[in-house]
Design a protein around this motif. Structure first.
Motif, PDB file in Angstrom:
ATOM      1  N   HIS A   8       0.848  -1.195   0.000  1.00  0.00           N
ATOM      2  CA  HIS A   8       0.000   0.000   0.000  1.00  0.00           C
ATOM      3  C   HIS A   8       0.883   1.244   0.000  1.00  0.00           C
ATOM      4  CE1 HIS A   8      -3.712  -2.186   0.579  1.00  0.00           C
ATOM      5  NE2 HIS A   8      -3.164  -2.844   1.590  1.00  0.00           N
ATOM      6  N   ARG A   9       0.419   2.301  -0.615  1.00  0.00           N
ATOM      7  CA  ARG A   9       1.109   3.593  -0.684  1.00  0.00           C
ATOM      8  C   ARG A   9       2.534   3.477  -1.221  1.00  0.00           C
ATOM      9  NH1 ARG A   9       1.038   5.887   4.861  1.00  0.00           N
ATOM     10  NH2 ARG A   9       1.874   7.707   3.833  1.00  0.00           N
ATOM     11  N   PRO A  26       8.993 -12.145 -18.774  1.00  0.00           N
ATOM     12  CA  PRO A  26       7.919 -12.511 -19.713  1.00  0.00           C
ATOM     13  C   PRO A  26       6.660 -12.983 -18.977  1.00  0.00           C
ATOM     14  CG  PRO A  26       9.991 -13.566 -20.312  1.00  0.00           C
ATOM     15  CD  PRO A  26      10.191 -12.945 -18.970  1.00  0.00           C
ATOM     16  N   ASN A  27       5.529 -12.730 -19.594  1.00  0.00           N
ATOM     17  CA  ASN A  27       4.228 -13.152 -19.066  1.00  0.00           C
ATOM     18  C   ASN A  27       3.947 -12.610 -17.671  1.00  0.00           C
ATOM     19  OD1 ASN A  27       3.711 -14.701 -21.395  1.00  0.00           O
ATOM     20  ND2 ASN A  27       4.971 -16.344 -20.556  1.00  0.00           N
ATOM     21  N   SER A  28       4.334 -11.376 -17.437  1.00  0.00           N
ATOM     22  CA  SER A  28       4.006 -10.745 -16.162  1.00  0.00           C
ATOM     23  C   SER A  28       3.168  -9.504 -16.434  1.00  0.00           C
ATOM     24  CB  SER A  28       5.270 -10.388 -15.378  1.00  0.00           C
ATOM     25  OG  SER A  28       6.067  -9.480 -16.089  1.00  0.00           O
ATOM     26  N   VAL A  29       2.311  -9.190 -15.495  1.00  0.00           N
ATOM     27  CA  VAL A  29       1.434  -8.031 -15.616  1.00  0.00           C
ATOM     28  C   VAL A  29       1.442  -7.288 -14.289  1.00  0.00           C
ATOM     29  CG1 VAL A  29      -0.647  -9.348 -15.022  1.00  0.00           C
ATOM     30  CG2 VAL A  29      -0.861  -7.242 -16.315  1.00  0.00           C
ATOM     31  N   ARG A  30       1.495  -5.954 -14.368  1.00  0.00           N
ATOM     32  CA  ARG A  30       1.508  -5.124 -13.172  1.00  0.00           C
ATOM     33  C   ARG A  30       0.089  -4.654 -12.886  1.00  0.00           C
ATOM     34  NH1 ARG A  30       1.525   0.270 -12.147  1.00  0.00           N
ATOM     35  NH2 ARG A  30       2.551   0.940 -10.248  1.00  0.00           N
ATOM     36  N   VAL A  31      -0.292  -4.712 -11.633  1.00  0.00           N
ATOM     37  CA  VAL A  31      -1.616  -4.253 -11.211  1.00  0.00           C
ATOM     38  C   VAL A  31      -1.433  -3.257 -10.067  1.00  0.00           C
ATOM     39  CG1 VAL A  31      -3.796  -4.967 -10.155  1.00  0.00           C
ATOM     40  CG2 VAL A  31      -2.738  -6.392 -11.898  1.00  0.00           C
ATOM     41  N   ASN A  32      -2.107  -2.108 -10.186  1.00  0.00           N
ATOM     42  CA  ASN A  32      -2.077  -1.145  -9.088  1.00  0.00           C
ATOM     43  C   ASN A  32      -2.799  -1.732  -7.884  1.00  0.00           C
ATOM     44  OD1 ASN A  32      -0.691   0.871 -10.482  1.00  0.00           O
ATOM     45  ND2 ASN A  32      -2.585   1.687 -11.349  1.00  0.00           N
ATOM     46  N   ARG A  33      -2.180  -1.678  -6.742  1.00  0.00           N
ATOM     47  CA  ARG A  33      -2.749  -2.306  -5.544  1.00  0.00           C
ATOM     48  C   ARG A  33      -3.888  -1.478  -4.970  1.00  0.00           C
ATOM     49  NH1 ARG A  33      -0.101  -5.214  -0.950  1.00  0.00           N
ATOM     50  NH2 ARG A  33      -1.837  -5.707   0.408  1.00  0.00           N
ATOM     51  N   GLY A  34      -3.680  -0.171  -4.866  1.00  0.00           N
ATOM     52  CA  GLY A  34      -4.724   0.671  -4.281  1.00  0.00           C
ATOM     53  C   GLY A  34      -5.071   0.209  -2.888  1.00  0.00           C
ATOM     54  N   LYS A  35      -6.350  -0.030  -2.638  1.00  0.00           N
ATOM     55  CA  LYS A  35      -6.806  -0.480  -1.326  1.00  0.00           C
ATOM     56  C   LYS A  35      -7.056  -1.985  -1.269  1.00  0.00           C
ATOM     57  CE  LYS A  35      -8.768   3.928  -0.053  1.00  0.00           C
ATOM     58  NZ  LYS A  35      -9.935   4.644   0.453  1.00  0.00           N
ATOM     59  N   MET A  36      -6.590  -2.696  -2.290  1.00  0.00           N
ATOM     60  CA  MET A  36      -6.809  -4.145  -2.314  1.00  0.00           C
ATOM     61  C   MET A  36      -6.064  -4.825  -1.166  1.00  0.00           C
ATOM     62  SD  MET A  36      -6.795  -5.623  -6.198  1.00  0.00           S
ATOM     63  CE  MET A  36      -5.373  -4.821  -6.885  1.00  0.00           C
ATOM     64  N   ASN A  37      -6.760  -5.742  -0.480  1.00  0.00           N
ATOM     65  CA  ASN A  37      -6.074  -6.580   0.495  1.00  0.00           C
ATOM     66  C   ASN A  37      -5.524  -7.803  -0.232  1.00  0.00           C
ATOM     67  OD1 ASN A  37      -8.195  -8.443   0.208  1.00  0.00           O
ATOM     68  ND2 ASN A  37      -9.328  -7.563   1.930  1.00  0.00           N
ATOM     69  N   PHE A  38      -4.883  -8.713   0.515  1.00  0.00           N
ATOM     70  CA  PHE A  38      -4.271  -9.877  -0.126  1.00  0.00           C
ATOM     71  C   PHE A  38      -5.303 -10.761  -0.810  1.00  0.00           C
ATOM     72  CE2 PHE A  38       0.293 -10.893   0.919  1.00  0.00           C
ATOM     73  CZ  PHE A  38       0.649  -9.562   1.000  1.00  0.00           C
ATOM     74  N   PHE A  39      -6.484 -10.870  -0.241  1.00  0.00           N
ATOM     75  CA  PHE A  39      -7.531 -11.697  -0.862  1.00  0.00           C
ATOM     76  C   PHE A  39      -7.966 -11.105  -2.189  1.00  0.00           C
ATOM     77  CE2 PHE A  39      -7.985 -12.565   3.720  1.00  0.00           C
ATOM     78  CZ  PHE A  39      -7.675 -13.919   3.691  1.00  0.00           C
ATOM     79  N   ASP A  40      -8.055  -9.763  -2.253  1.00  0.00           N
ATOM     80  CA  ASP A  40      -8.403  -9.101  -3.511  1.00  0.00           C
ATOM     81  C   ASP A  40      -7.299  -9.278  -4.554  1.00  0.00           C
ATOM     82  OD1 ASP A  40     -10.756  -8.218  -2.336  1.00  0.00           O
ATOM     83  OD2 ASP A  40      -9.920  -6.249  -1.792  1.00  0.00           O
ATOM     84  N   VAL A  41      -6.034  -9.205  -4.113  1.00  0.00           N
ATOM     85  CA  VAL A  41      -4.911  -9.408  -5.034  1.00  0.00           C
ATOM     86  C   VAL A  41      -4.945 -10.841  -5.568  1.00  0.00           C
ATOM     87  CG1 VAL A  41      -2.397  -9.489  -5.239  1.00  0.00           C
ATOM     88  CG2 VAL A  41      -3.472  -7.636  -3.959  1.00  0.00           C
ATOM     89  N   ALA A  42      -5.193 -11.806  -4.682  1.00  0.00           N
ATOM     90  CA  ALA A  42      -5.286 -13.210  -5.102  1.00  0.00           C
ATOM     91  C   ALA A  42      -6.444 -13.405  -6.082  1.00  0.00           C
ATOM     92  CB  ALA A  42      -5.456 -14.116  -3.893  1.00  0.00           C
TER      93      ALA A  42
END
Length: 186
Positions: A8-9, A26-42
């Motif tokens: 976060h932050r 290769p085959n990687s993608v970046r995602v902005n975390r924002g307020k996501m918790n670990f379950f949301d990231v998963a």
């Protein structure tokens, strides 16, 4: 596929490191975390069709730790190793052209030429397995048309470093990540 995100932050430097890693792995993608918790990231990783994700954590305003996770049987499990970072040199800091900074590598291998140290070899095999990068010697890879390679080497004032090099010139293009120490029991 592998999802890369931050704690976060995140600072600008952490976001830039994640962008560089996404272009280099290769085959990687970046995602902005924002307020996501670990379950949301998963859940986001599963939505993208993968069960693996990497979190780059912040320490004193810069990248301080890199953790690897897998979603197995509905649970999030951190997998070894946990890397503690003491410094980073980004692609743009290598003095290469703007096109080279933004270049995305499609075929990368892990260089096994300098694997004399047992701990470095262990780290190399774990990263090769997690990122699904073949572990080869440069002489073997020449005929297979790889664009770049990941090199892991022993450091002088730090434990080791990871760096990306372009082929056929073997020029380092970054990012370079200095590792202060590795934790195997996570």
């Amino acid at each position: 596929m592998i999802l890369l995100t931050t704690s976060h932050r995140p600072t600008r430097r952490i976001r830039s490191l994640c962008n560089d890693l996404t272009r280099s792995i290769p085959n990687s993608v970046r995602v902005n975390r924002g307020k996501m918790n670990f379950f949301d990231v998963a859940a986001k990783a599963i939505e993208l069709g993968t069960n693996k994700f990497v979190v780059v954590d912040r320490w004193k305003g810069g990248p301080g730790r890199i953790r690897f996770f897998k979603v197995m049987d509905g649970e999030i499990k951190e997998v070894a190793p946990r890397l503690y970072v003491s410094g980073v040199k980004l692609r743009r800091e290598f003095g290469t052209s703007r096109e080279e900074v933004r270049r995305v590598f499609r075929k990368v291998f892990l260089d096994m030429d300098e694997m004399g140290d047992e701990e470095i070899g262990k780290l190399a095999s774990k990263l090769s397995e997690f990122f699904e990068l073949p572990a080869l010697k440069k002489s073997e890879a020449r005929t297979l048309k790889y664009e770049a390679y990941l090199r892991i080497a022993k450091g002088e004032d730090f434990w080791a470093y990871l760096s990306f090099h372009i082929l056929p010139s073997n020029m380092e293009v970054g990012p370079r990540i200095k590792i202060s120490h590795v934790v195997w029991q996570v």
